[in-house]
Design a protein around this motif. Structure first.
Motif, PDB file in Angstrom:
ATOM      1  N   LEU A 134      32.102  13.773  15.632  1.00 45.01           N
ATOM      2  CA  LEU A 134      31.840  12.371  16.027  1.00 45.01           C
ATOM      3  C   LEU A 134      30.597  12.307  16.873  1.00 45.01           C
ATOM      4  N   LYS A 135      30.404  13.264  17.871  1.00 46.33           N
ATOM      5  CA  LYS A 135      29.176  13.086  18.932  1.00 46.33           C
ATOM      6  C   LYS A 135      27.962  13.222  18.016  1.00 46.33           C
ATOM      7  N   ARG A 136      27.892  14.193  17.013  1.00 49.86           N
ATOM      8  CA  ARG A 136      26.494  14.017  16.182  1.00 49.86           C
ATOM      9  C   ARG A 136      26.421  12.836  15.434  1.00 49.86           C
ATOM     10  N   ILE A 137      27.329  12.337  14.833  1.00 49.64           N
ATOM     11  CA  ILE A 137      27.303  11.068  14.040  1.00 49.64           C
ATOM     12  C   ILE A 137      26.797   9.982  14.847  1.00 49.64           C
ATOM     13  N   ARG A 138      27.308   9.787  16.236  1.00 50.37           N
ATOM     14  CA  ARG A 138      26.809   8.835  17.013  1.00 50.37           C
ATOM     15  C   ARG A 138      25.493   8.843  17.566  1.00 50.37           C
ATOM     16  N   GLU A 139      25.178  10.305  17.535  1.00 54.38           N
ATOM     17  CA  GLU A 139      23.668  10.556  17.830  1.00 54.38           C
ATOM     18  C   GLU A 139      22.605  10.193  16.740  1.00 54.38           C
ATOM     19  N   ILE A 140      23.131  10.121  15.490  1.00 56.89           N
ATOM     20  CA  ILE A 140      22.313   9.941  14.364  1.00 56.89           C
ATOM     21  C   ILE A 140      22.119   8.230  14.761  1.00 56.89           C
ATOM     22  N   LEU A 141      23.311   7.472  14.635  1.00 52.88           N
ATOM     23  CA  LEU A 141      23.470   6.160  14.779  1.00 52.88           C
ATOM     24  C   LEU A 141      22.453   5.465  15.734  1.00 52.88           C
ATOM     25  N   ASN A 142      22.729   6.384  17.111  1.00 54.30           N
ATOM     26  CA  ASN A 142      22.003   5.904  18.116  1.00 54.30           C
ATOM     27  C   ASN A 142      20.593   6.161  18.538  1.00 54.30           C
ATOM     28  N   GLY A 143      19.829   6.764  17.480  1.00 57.63           N
ATOM     29  CA  GLY A 143      18.483   7.274  17.229  1.00 57.63           C
ATOM     30  C   GLY A 143      18.051   8.411  18.146  1.00 57.63           C
ATOM     31  N   GLU A 144      18.847   9.268  18.159  1.00 57.02           N
ATOM     32  CA  GLU A 144      18.614  10.486  18.889  1.00 57.02           C
ATOM     33  C   GLU A 144      18.324  11.862  18.185  1.00 57.02           C
ATOM     34  N   THR A 145      18.216  11.735  16.733  1.00 57.49           N
ATOM     35  CA  THR A 145      17.987  12.798  15.871  1.00 57.49           C
ATOM     36  C   THR A 145      16.888  12.374  14.806  1.00 57.49           C
ATOM     37  N   LEU A 146      16.588  13.467  14.229  1.00 58.32           N
ATOM     38  CA  LEU A 146      15.406  13.102  13.077  1.00 58.32           C
ATOM     39  C   LEU A 146      16.231  12.365  12.040  1.00 58.32           C
ATOM     40  N   LEU A 147      17.318  12.848  11.755  1.00 57.41           N
ATOM     41  CA  LEU A 147      18.268  12.227  10.545  1.00 57.41           C
ATOM     42  C   LEU A 147      18.307  10.643  10.641  1.00 57.41           C
ATOM     43  N   THR A 148      18.165  10.124  12.038  1.00 57.50           N
ATOM     44  CA  THR A 148      18.114   8.677  12.291  1.00 57.50           C
ATOM     45  C   THR A 148      17.398   7.921  11.255  1.00 57.50           C
ATOM     46  N   SER A 149      16.073   8.619  10.955  1.00 66.37           N
ATOM     47  CA  SER A 149      15.199   7.861  10.215  1.00 66.37           C
ATOM     48  C   SER A 149      15.626   7.599   8.812  1.00 66.37           C
ATOM     49  N   LEU A 150      16.618   8.297   8.351  1.00 64.13           N
ATOM     50  CA  LEU A 150      17.070   7.864   6.877  1.00 64.13           C
ATOM     51  C   LEU A 150      17.811   6.499   7.058  1.00 64.13           C
TER      52      LEU A 150
END
Length: 388
Positions: A134-150
């Motif tokens: 869940l932490k990684r998923i929240r990081e994606i949603l909150n703009g903290e990883t490259l995957l956010t750009s998708l």
């Protein structure tokens, strides 16, 4: 595996984890939140929901993600994380989306704050049951990883889906984009996106569609007027008859499990209750005007493609405020980012070029849309027009 037939993408297949999350009451709530808020007031077919849009974003993420895995840009594990993030990206939407969110933003509580609370309270066990983090998923949603750009980037699945979906349901053809070519020719990176030269026309069309849909649908003068009207109406409604809908009350609803039923229909129910309990009040007249489609009228309307100052807008607002009650004036000003030219690179003849080095319509498409409007309640419209 569950198969769902979608009017935009055809058959969407959900794996076990996605099926489990979709079955949660808080996700089913999205069936009862319209994707385009009050757009149905102008476009009668715009009754599609955040539910179908979330499934569409999931589908596109899987489609793009498999391409990126094959090309070695992301791993299978990262694909699983970003698929679930895309499925849940709209889970914190307020009823009637931005119209109601505007009330809570003034109190420091946005849909991102709401989404985070829901993720931690309603999806933590379901997500971890399938070995996801869940932490990684929240990081994606909150703009903290490259995957956010998708999901939230320069050419993301969120916009790809809603441009097509909203175009279909409003009947506006401006949102039609060449999705297959766009997906096939773009790659995501930390500094933005890279597009192959053979896909540049599809990317031009994507940004042109976004610009035009903002003007024709998302910021249509009548739709925007009713959203501003509903924000004002909701504020008065909470003061006078629905007093238990402040930020802490929303958080309590999440804790007690009643939040899944706070949706568009809930808002309508509140409007009907307030109207019946005080049928001769100013609030009841506002409710009646809203339901009867007798909302505010636009008096000042300025649309531009660069911020050149707002003196006329300010002067118009100040002039009207001298003779018209402040709660009957609805000023609106927003600078909307369409795209950022510096974040786009083009691959042509095996060379990576900046956008300015490549001949493309993107060099002339405006990067920002500026909208400034002033609305007044209908009963003051004639007087306001005479003043301006």
């Amino acid at each position: 595996m569950k198969r769902i037939f979608d009017e935009v993408h055809g058959t969407i297949e959900l794996d076990d984890v996605a099926t489990s999350l979709v079955d949660e009451p808080v996700f089913q709530r999205l069936r009862r939140i319209r994707q385009t808020s009050l757009a149905y007031i102008v476009y009668p077919g715009a009754n599609h929901t955040r539910f179908s849009h979330s499934l569409g974003a999931y589908y596109l993420t899987e489609k793009i993600g498999k391409k990126l895995v094959k090309e070695g840009f992301i791993s299978d594990s990262e694909l699983n994380d970003v698929k679930i993030a895309s499925l849940l990206h709209d889970i914190g939407q307020f009823p009637f989306s931005h119209a109601i969110e505007s009330f809570y933003i003034k109190k420091g509580f946005s849909n991102k704050d709401l989404r985070d609370l829901i993720l931690m309270s309603s999806f933590d066990e379901a997500i971890e049951k399938y070995g996801l983090d869940l932490k990684r998923i929240r990081e994606i949603l909150n703009g903290e990883t490259l995957l956010t750009s998708l999901i939230d980037g320069d050419a993301d699945v969120d916009r790809m889906d809603y441009l097509l979906r909203d175009s279909i349901h409003t009947g506006i053809q401006l949102g039609r984009i060449d999705l297959e070519r766009l997906i096939f020719t773009i790659t995501y990176n930390e500094s933005g996106i890279t597009v192959q030269d053979k896909g540049i026309i599809s990317l031009e069309n994507f940004y042109l569609s976004r610009l035009h849909m903002y003007q024709a649908v998302y910021y249509h003068k009548t739709i925007l007027g009713y959203e501003l009207f509903l924000t004002s109406l909701y504020s008065k409604m909470i003061e006078e008859c629905e007093t238990r809908l402040n930020v802490e009350d929303i958080k309590s609803m999440i804790s007690y499990g009643t939040f899944p039923y706070w949706d568009d229909e809930w808002i309508f129910g509140s409007l009907y209750r307030c109207y019946s309990n005080s049928s001769n009040s100013t609030l009841s007249q506002m409710i009646k005007d809203f339901l009867d489609r007798r909302g505010p009228k636009v008096i000042y309307d300025e649309i531009g493609y660069g911020d050149k100052g707002d003196n006329e807008f300010k002067e118009a607002t100040e002039k009207l405020s001298r003779v018209i009650p402040s709660d009957s004036i609805y000023p609106f000003e927003e600078i909307i980012n369409i795209f950022d030219k510096s974040r786009i690179k083009v691959i042509s003849k095996d060379k990576e070029l900046s956008l300015s080095e490549y001949p493309t319509l993107l060099n002339t498409i405006p990067e920002k849309l500026v909208i400034r409007r002033v609305y007044v309640d209908r009963r003051y419209a004639e007087k306001a027009r005479e003043m301006l």
